[in-house]
Motif scaffolding. Structure first.
Motif, short mmCIF file in Angstrom:
data_model
loop_
_atom_site.label_atom_id
_atom_site.label_comp_id
_atom_site.label_asym_id
_atom_site.label_seq_id
_atom_site.Cartn_x
_atom_site.Cartn_y
_atom_site.Cartn_z
N HIS A 52 0.80 -1.22 0.00
CA HIS A 52 0.00 0.00 0.00
C HIS A 52 0.84 1.28 0.00
CE1 HIS A 52 -3.56 -2.39 0.45
NE2 HIS A 52 -3.18 -2.89 1.62
N SER A 99 -2.50 10.08 0.37
CA SER A 99 -3.81 10.14 1.03
C SER A 99 -4.94 10.33 0.03
CB SER A 99 -3.83 11.30 2.05
OG SER A 99 -2.86 11.11 3.05
N ARG A 102 -5.59 7.04 -1.47
CA ARG A 102 -6.21 6.17 -0.46
C ARG A 102 -7.70 6.49 -0.31
NH1 ARG A 102 -4.37 3.02 3.89
NH2 ARG A 102 -5.60 3.22 5.81
N VAL A 103 -8.04 7.78 -0.31
CA VAL A 103 -9.45 8.19 -0.22
C VAL A 103 -10.21 7.74 -1.45
CG1 VAL A 103 -10.98 10.20 -0.23
CG2 VAL A 103 -9.05 10.13 1.34
N SER A 106 -10.79 4.00 -1.11
CA SER A 106 -11.69 3.68 -0.01
C SER A 106 -13.14 4.04 -0.31
CB SER A 106 -11.23 4.39 1.26
OG SER A 106 -12.14 4.18 2.31
N ILE A 517 -11.07 12.58 4.11
CA ILE A 517 -10.07 11.69 4.69
C ILE A 517 -10.68 10.91 5.86
CG2 ILE A 517 -7.89 11.60 5.97
CD1 ILE A 517 -6.96 13.97 4.23
N ALA A 518 -11.46 11.61 6.69
CA ALA A 518 -12.11 10.93 7.82
C ALA A 518 -13.08 9.85 7.33
CB ALA A 518 -12.85 11.95 8.68
N GLY A 520 -12.94 8.27 4.51
CA GLY A 520 -12.15 7.20 3.93
C GLY A 520 -11.57 6.28 4.98
N GLU A 521 -11.05 6.86 6.06
CA GLU A 521 -10.45 6.04 7.12
C GLU A 521 -11.52 5.25 7.88
OE1 GLU A 521 -7.21 5.44 7.57
OE2 GLU A 521 -7.10 6.59 5.70
N ASN A 524 -12.28 2.35 5.69
CA ASN A 524 -11.22 1.34 5.78
C ASN A 524 -11.32 0.53 7.07
OD1 ASN A 524 -10.01 1.96 3.32
ND2 ASN A 524 -8.68 3.53 4.23
N LEU A 525 -11.60 1.22 8.16
CA LEU A 525 -11.73 0.54 9.45
C LEU A 525 -12.91 -0.42 9.45
CD1 LEU A 525 -10.68 0.33 12.36
CD2 LEU A 525 -12.22 2.21 12.97
N LYS A 528 -12.05 -3.48 7.41
CA LYS A 528 -11.09 -4.32 8.11
C LYS A 528 -11.79 -5.17 9.17
CE LYS A 528 -7.13 -2.44 8.83
NZ LYS A 528 -6.03 -1.62 9.39
#
Length: 537
Positions: A52, A99, A102-103, A106, A517-518, A520-521, A524-525, A528
């Motif tokens: 990644h 980032s 990544r966004v 995601s 970004i928030a 996206g994270e 991802n969480l 997971k």
């Protein structure tokens, strides 16, 4: 070497080269409109890579090359500081680009949306924190072509960043379509690309042609002393002779019709006590000279200080001989006939050189600022005035000190409503004969357009200039020559849309970028956790 690695490395280096050239060779500014295409292709190629962090690694190589080409000249002043600045900026840029990708992955959205929002938000943030270094903000690539960006009075250079990103994506999309479907299918995207490239240019030309100079005029005179900052300027034993030579030159160009006299940044090196300026022999010398000319107002750069009475602010200095703490300032001094002096403190300080980052939280860092030509020490940020005002309040002058000219929103929001102009004082001799001083000069016309005010640029070693509100140069001095300029400038009134509203594009983008970004994270969480649950069944 693996073929994919060679291809990705080629894309990374090509992107870095195309991004860096507009800052090192100003006439090549147009390359910025295609510079992101290799990196967008790189992002597409590495999007599904099992590692990644692959994109981050290649992006860091690309942005490091960009930083080296765009700011290598800092080495002329201090090699360690130059390396730290280039590494830190490259790391931040690579993190932002990673980032963005990544966004995009995601949230499963087109790359353009997170790229536009997050990158413009990053540029806004990069002008306000302790490691602020907006020199390489994308819109600044257009600083060399003021006729093309007359609309910055509404958008600031963030509008240039928007233009550059949209054009790069259009060209990337057109190339991708051509590769997949052939020449005929790119016509619609080609039309969009042409419109994106030429519409802002046509709007700018129209604004340029329709703009008219207005307002009363005043006579100004400036002196470019041309003192080498490494061997002459900061040698205290030579200060008396240097100041005497300045006023001798001033006598030769000033007369009863001269309204303003300007001197460069840190014309007076020996610190002036702001609460008792008359204790300085050089301040008294300035008063004596001004008394010869009834209408003359002076604006010069000085080192000044204020003693600290009780609470010692971070970054304060200590006078061991007289046993007191004091705040030191890089200051513009404004002196009108018959009125008290006004002091403006440089607030956008060069990281590592003029102020150690985060010294307000880690006070001990203050003593580690890097030496610059035999002079070092952390300056204070505390500000008492944002603009200079004439005794009758009819004229307002916006002062800009050196590195501050890179910060368009900061300069514009301090613009007075009253009629007046901008005065920018600097010392670009640190960078010697490199692209550094030339590109720093290019920022001045942009600041004039953003505020629609005439601008007086006063440099110790050049380039000094008189610039009108359209960003056009009325007169200028050569580099590294002792010189003077005298001419008339307009006192324009009012505040532009950009001055009233600031960097609204950047502010909005920053908040939306944080939100993206928030989201996206969180996504991802959530995925997971779902994988863990499925694996446990």
């Amino acid at each position: 070497m693996d073929r994919n690695i060679r291809r990705n490395l080629f894309l990374s280096l090509t992107g870095g080269l195309l991004l860096g050239l507009p800052w090192s060779v100003s006439p090549l500014f147009f390359l910025v409109f295609i510079a992101w295409v290799p990196l967008l292709l790189l992002e597409k190629e590495t999007r599904d890579h099992p590692n990644h962090y692959t994109l981050f690694n290649y992006a860091f190589v690309s942005f490091l090359l960009w930083n080296i080409l765009g700011t290598w000249w800092i080495i002329q002043a201090q090699w360690l500081g130059a390396i730290l600045i280039m590494l830190a900026n490259s790391l931040v840029q690579a993190l932002v680009f990673w980032s963005i990708s990544r966004v995009r992955t995601s949230l499963n959205i087109p790359l353009l949306f997170p790229f536009l929002i997050i990158w413009m938000g990053y540029e806004h943030f990069h002008e306000s924190w302790d490691l602020a270094w907006p020199w390489l903000n994308l819109g600044n690539a257009l600083a060399t072509a003021p006729k093309l960006i007359q609309w910055v009075e509404y958008t600031g250079v963030r509008g240039g960043t928007l233009w550059i990103i949209l054009t790069n994506f259009a060209i990337f999309k057109m190339a991708d379509t051509y590769r997949k479907r052939g020449l005929r299918t790119i016509v619609p995207m080609g039309v969009v690309t042409v419109l994106l490239v030429f519409s802002p240019v046509l709007v700018s030309f129209q604004m340029f042609d329709n703009f008219s100079e207005e307002g009363e005029t005043v006579t100004v005179a400036l002196i470019q002393p041309n003192l080498d900052p490494y061997t002459e300027k900061f040698v205290l034993e030579r200060q008396a002779k240097q100041v005497e030579e300045f006023f001798k030159t001033a006598d030769s160009i000033c007369d009863e019709e001269t309204n303003y006299l300007f001197g460069p940044e840190t014309l007076i090196v020996q610190q002036i006590d702001e609460r008792n300026p008359c204790a300085s022999p050089y301040y008294r010398q300035l008063l004596d000279f001004q008394a010869k000319y009834a209408k003359l107002t002076c604006l010069v750069g000085v080192h000044s200080y204020q003693k600290v009475e009780e609470d010692v602010p971070p970054g304060s200095r200590f006078n061991q001989e007289e046993d007191y703490f004091y705040e030191a300032f890089n200051t513009a001094l404004f002196l009108s006939p018959g009125s008290a002096p006004q002091f403006y403190h440089k607030a956008k300080l060069v990281p590592l050189f003029e102020r150690m980052p985060f010294v307000q939280y880690l006070g001990f860092l203050g003593k580690y600022s890097l030496e610059l030509g035999g002079y070092n020490g952390t300056y204070s940020l505390r500000q008492q005035s944002h603009a200079f005002v004439s005794p009758d309040t009819s004229v307002g002058i916006l002062p800009i000190v050196c590195f501050e000219s890179v910060f368009g929103p900061y300069c514009a929001r301090r613009l007075p409503e009253a009629k007046g102009f901008i005065c920018m004082i600097t010392n670009d001799g640190w960078w010697k004969n490199t692209p550094g001083y030339r590109y720093h000069y290019n920022f001045s016309p942009v600041r004039a357009i953003e505020c629609r005010r005439d601008l007086v640029r006063v440099a110790n070693t050049g380039i000094s200039a008189l610039i009108d509100a359209k960003g056009m140069v009325i007169a200028r001095t050569p580099w590294w020559k002792k010189a003077t300029l005298k001419g008339r400038i307009h006192l324009r009134q009012g505040r532009t849309f950009f001055a009233r509203h600031g960097d609204y594009l950047g502010r909005l983008s920053m908040f939306l970028g944080i939100f993206l970004i928030a989201c996206g994270e969180i996504g991802n969480l959530f995925r997971k956790r779902q994988r863990f649950k499925n694996a446990g069944r």
